[in-house]
Design an enzyme around this catalytic site. Sequence first.
Site, PDB file in Angstrom:
ATOM      1  N   GLY A  54       0.855  -1.187   0.000  1.00 27.31           N
ATOM      2  CA  GLY A  54       0.000   0.000   0.000  1.00 27.31           C
ATOM      3  C   GLY A  54       0.881   1.222   0.000  1.00 27.31           C
ATOM      4  O   GLY A  54       2.084   1.131   0.301  1.00 27.31           O
ATOM      5  N   CYS A  81       5.403  -6.018   1.618  1.00 23.58           N
ATOM      6  CA  CYS A  81       5.717  -4.585   1.558  1.00 23.58           C
ATOM      7  C   CYS A  81       5.030  -3.819   2.696  1.00 23.58           C
ATOM      8  O   CYS A  81       5.353  -4.041   3.844  1.00 23.58           O
ATOM      9  CB  CYS A  81       5.370  -4.029   0.174  1.00 23.58           C
ATOM     10  SG  CYS A  81       6.169  -2.440  -0.119  1.00 23.58           S
ATOM     11  N   TYR A  82       4.041  -2.984   2.396  1.00 23.34           N
ATOM     12  CA  TYR A  82       3.348  -2.278   3.485  1.00 23.34           C
ATOM     13  C   TYR A  82       2.758  -3.293   4.466  1.00 23.34           C
ATOM     14  O   TYR A  82       2.783  -3.078   5.678  1.00 23.34           O
ATOM     15  CB  TYR A  82       2.234  -1.385   2.920  1.00 23.34           C
ATOM     16  CG  TYR A  82       1.453  -0.655   3.981  1.00 23.34           C
ATOM     17  CD1 TYR A  82       1.967   0.483   4.587  1.00 23.34           C
ATOM     18  CD2 TYR A  82       0.205  -1.127   4.417  1.00 23.34           C
ATOM     19  CE1 TYR A  82       1.266   1.144   5.582  1.00 23.34           C
ATOM     20  CE2 TYR A  82      -0.507  -0.473   5.413  1.00 23.34           C
ATOM     21  CZ  TYR A  82       0.029   0.667   5.988  1.00 23.34           C
ATOM     22  OH  TYR A  82      -0.663   1.306   6.985  1.00 23.34           O
ATOM     23  N   HIS A 168       8.377  -7.663  -3.330  1.00 19.89           N
ATOM     24  CA  HIS A 168       7.120  -8.117  -3.948  1.00 19.89           C
ATOM     25  C   HIS A 168       7.299  -9.468  -4.639  1.00 19.89           C
ATOM     26  O   HIS A 168       7.733  -9.510  -5.787  1.00 19.89           O
ATOM     27  CB  HIS A 168       6.636  -7.076  -4.965  1.00 19.89           C
ATOM     28  CG  HIS A 168       6.128  -5.829  -4.326  1.00 19.89           C
ATOM     29  ND1 HIS A 168       4.823  -5.678  -3.925  1.00 19.89           N
ATOM     30  CD2 HIS A 168       6.765  -4.684  -3.983  1.00 19.89           C
ATOM     31  CE1 HIS A 168       4.664  -4.491  -3.379  1.00 19.89           C
ATOM     32  NE2 HIS A 168       5.827  -3.859  -3.392  1.00 19.89           N
ATOM     33  N   GLU A 170       5.079 -11.231  -5.865  1.00 19.12           N
ATOM     34  CA  GLU A 170       4.050 -11.442  -6.899  1.00 19.12           C
ATOM     35  C   GLU A 170       4.455 -10.921  -8.271  1.00 19.12           C
ATOM     36  O   GLU A 170       3.827 -11.273  -9.266  1.00 19.12           O
ATOM     37  CB  GLU A 170       2.722 -10.794  -6.454  1.00 19.12           C
ATOM     38  CG  GLU A 170       2.685  -9.274  -6.456  1.00 19.12           C
ATOM     39  CD  GLU A 170       3.275  -8.630  -5.200  1.00 19.12           C
ATOM     40  OE1 GLU A 170       4.075  -9.295  -4.512  1.00 19.12           O
ATOM     41  OE2 GLU A 170       2.967  -7.461  -4.925  1.00 19.12           O
ATOM     42  N   ASP A 226     -16.112 -10.443 -22.652  1.00 22.55           N
ATOM     43  CA  ASP A 226     -16.440 -10.187 -21.252  1.00 22.55           C
ATOM     44  C   ASP A 226     -17.947 -10.162 -20.996  1.00 22.55           C
ATOM     45  O   ASP A 226     -18.443 -10.823 -20.080  1.00 22.55           O
ATOM     46  CB  ASP A 226     -15.812  -8.867 -20.786  1.00 22.55           C
ATOM     47  CG  ASP A 226     -14.332  -8.825 -21.083  1.00 22.55           C
ATOM     48  OD1 ASP A 226     -13.743  -9.909 -21.242  1.00 22.55           O
ATOM     49  OD2 ASP A 226     -13.767  -7.724 -21.164  1.00 22.55           O
ATOM     50  N   LYS A 366      -8.056 -11.123 -18.234  1.00 23.88           N
ATOM     51  CA  LYS A 366      -8.681 -11.576 -19.488  1.00 23.88           C
ATOM     52  C   LYS A 366      -8.555 -13.094 -19.704  1.00 23.88           C
ATOM     53  O   LYS A 366      -9.525 -13.755 -20.073  1.00 23.88           O
ATOM     54  CB  LYS A 366      -8.020 -10.839 -20.655  1.00 23.88           C
ATOM     55  CG  LYS A 366      -8.747 -10.978 -21.956  1.00 23.88           C
ATOM     56  CD  LYS A 366      -9.805  -9.918 -22.049  1.00 23.88           C
ATOM     57  CE  LYS A 366     -10.610  -9.954 -23.302  1.00 23.88           C
ATOM     58  NZ  LYS A 366     -11.598  -8.851 -23.300  1.00 23.88           N
TER      59      LYS A 366
END
Length: 510
Positions: A54, A81-82, A168, A170, A226, A366
């Site tokens: 964040g 992180c945060y 991070h 991810e 979508d 997607k």
Amino acid sequence: MDKILVLDFGGQYNMLIARRVREQHIFAEIKPYDKITPEEIAAAGYRGVILTGGPNSVYDEASPHYPAALLSLGVPVLGICYGAQLMAYMGGGVVASAENSSEYGKTLVRTQQNVLFTDVPPESVCWMSHTDYIKTPPAGFGVIAQTDKCPCAAMADEGRKLYAVQFHPEVTHTQYGTQMLRNFLFAVCGCAGDWNMRDFAAASVEKYRETLKGKKVLCALSGGVDSSVAAVLLHKAIGDDLTCVFVDHGLLRKDEGDIVEHTFRRQFNMNLIRVNAQERFLTALAGVTEPEKKRKIIGEEFIRVFEEEAKKIGRVHALVQGTIYPDVIESGKGDAATIKSHHNVGGIPDVVDFDEIIEPLRDLFKDEVRAVGEELGIPHDLVWRQPFPGPGLAIRVIGELTKEKLAILREADAVFREEVVNAGLEKSASQYFAVLTDTRTVGVMGDARTYGYTLALRAVSTDDFMTADWTRLPYEVLERASGRITNEVRSIGRVVYDITSKPPATVEWE
Ligand code: XMP
């Protein structure tokens, strides 16, 4: 079913964290930090919790905090992180800020032996983005990784299954990020990894079947991936209580309107209203050449048509939208310059009164939406359709739009797409289409002079459509397309290939 809670503290990679968890076949749910209490987390039976990054500093009064009770629930927690700093703060450690301790970008991290770092070499590259850092870990925690600037790049309290990383895991720039997440999910949380998109589809259908029982729901169907997936999902849940409105603005590709109607009405047996508004859109666009003006007119006209249809149907409870996660990010970029005003169904809620907006695909990327579509039995061609802009062919006919020009473009575009497919290259370009320019050029056919339009072919390759490279289609394919188009499509005297990337160009010409 194992599920992981991603507790959202406003970082930019939050959805990516959820996606990474789902990639491991584990269901991930994202909740804003202030929408769920530690007691609710305990009761919901999550296998683990991930605290996201964040933009804040934990010592800022206004920054998001979370009750320390989370750390004693017995549920494994990974702070990122945060989220890592917050864990240190919650546990009574010290978080400090120093200009010279900030790290941005790829950074060498030294990791110690720990379950979180199983199969991770002692030195690897991680992705950092922070100014504050954990100076002193809380009682019970040990430091398990460092960088040159960061004395605590990761910490762990193994007894309580609490872990925190300053970097991070991810993002792909963290070399062993996926491995670290796997270690947390499987070794620490004990997940089985047996979830898949079929479960997502089934659970969503079940959820809407219960929550929308007996309620009337409306969906604006464009025929795009979508909105199609969202509509089919809702149809499976509530059947005829769902009405789909398909506004055919006459700006679709060859045969597309009929295909959409056939697929949803005949194959899926849906309650579908096709509004044939071709003339209406053409009239509204008559004489308009400015791209932004075209886009605005189409957007407004679309809303008007939809609103009229909605009124005819009478009071409905909810509107279904095919919003997917990248749309959510793009619409969040409020201060970015408007390059093009994108048109999709996002504008509708302002003018029609609904109790609820349903966005079943809001958290998905997607490719995940496509996987759900396959699970729901939507035809392969539709699920793998290339993106098509809301304003349709209107922004691919350069300058003034006429019925005649639309017909020319439709034919030429169909030939080009057919040739790309015939060559087996439909997956090598993310998007490929024709553009009818407003330039006419001189040619010769037989012994006569011609004065036909110039058609441009465009094919681009991209992951995210924010940037794109022009696709190096083989000359033979371009040659065949050009030969067929100039032979088969009246009024086209010249074919060119667009070799501009984005930036500086955009994917669409207008
Ligand atoms: P540009 O031209 O902005 O296009 O580089 C990026 C991607 O967005 C699509 N596009 C649109 N999609 N409504 C949409 O739903 C629109 O108004 C719109 N304009 C462009 C474009 O086809 C490409 O995939």
